[in-house]
Design a protein around this motif. Structure first.
Motif, short mmCIF file in Angstrom:
data_model
loop_
_atom_site.label_atom_id
_atom_site.label_comp_id
_atom_site.label_asym_id
_atom_site.label_seq_id
_atom_site.Cartn_x
_atom_site.Cartn_y
_atom_site.Cartn_z
N UNK A 179 10.41 -22.49 170.77
CA UNK A 179 10.29 -23.30 171.99
C UNK A 179 10.07 -22.42 173.21
N UNK A 180 10.73 -21.25 173.24
CA UNK A 180 10.55 -20.32 174.36
C UNK A 180 9.11 -19.80 174.39
N UNK A 181 8.56 -19.54 173.23
CA UNK A 181 7.18 -19.08 173.15
C UNK A 181 6.22 -20.14 173.68
N UNK A 182 6.44 -21.38 173.30
CA UNK A 182 5.61 -22.49 173.76
C UNK A 182 5.69 -22.62 175.28
N UNK A 183 6.91 -22.53 175.80
CA UNK A 183 7.10 -22.62 177.26
C UNK A 183 6.42 -21.46 177.98
N UNK A 184 6.52 -20.26 177.41
CA UNK A 184 5.90 -19.08 178.01
C UNK A 184 4.37 -19.22 178.00
N UNK A 185 3.82 -19.68 176.89
CA UNK A 185 2.37 -19.88 176.80
C UNK A 185 1.91 -20.96 177.79
N UNK A 186 2.68 -22.01 177.92
CA UNK A 186 2.33 -23.07 178.85
C UNK A 186 2.30 -22.53 180.28
#
Length: 83
Positions: free
Chosen positions: A2-9
């Motif tokens: 989820x942190x990766x998704x947020x960072x990519x967003x």
């Protein structure tokens, strides 16, 4: 994950903002170039008109000078013939 998704967003949001900024700047540059082109076209038109006027003035001066010279030569010839 989820942190990766947020960072990519967040990265995509920043990239989109930068692309939008570049698009805005390019639009501004395009407007400036179009304006400069229009100004140059107008100025070249004015220069062309000025050159035509100058050429016409030069032609008038040359014709006047030629007429004066012919009149002077004719005067000399008439004077010589009368004496």
């Amino acid at each position: 994950m989820e942190a990766h998704v947020d960072l990519c967003a967040e990265r995509y949001r920043v990239l989109e903002a930068k692309v939008n900024n570049i698009e805005t700047r390019l639009d501004s540059i395009e407007k400036s170039v179009v304006q400069m082109r229009e100004d140059n076209i107008r100025e070249f038109g004015r220069l062309r008109e000025d050159m035509i006027k100058a050429q016409n003035t030069t032609n008038k001066i040359m014709m006047g000078t030629g007429g004066t010279i012919i009149a002077g030569v004719l005067t000399v010839i008439v004077t010589l013939l009368m004496t």
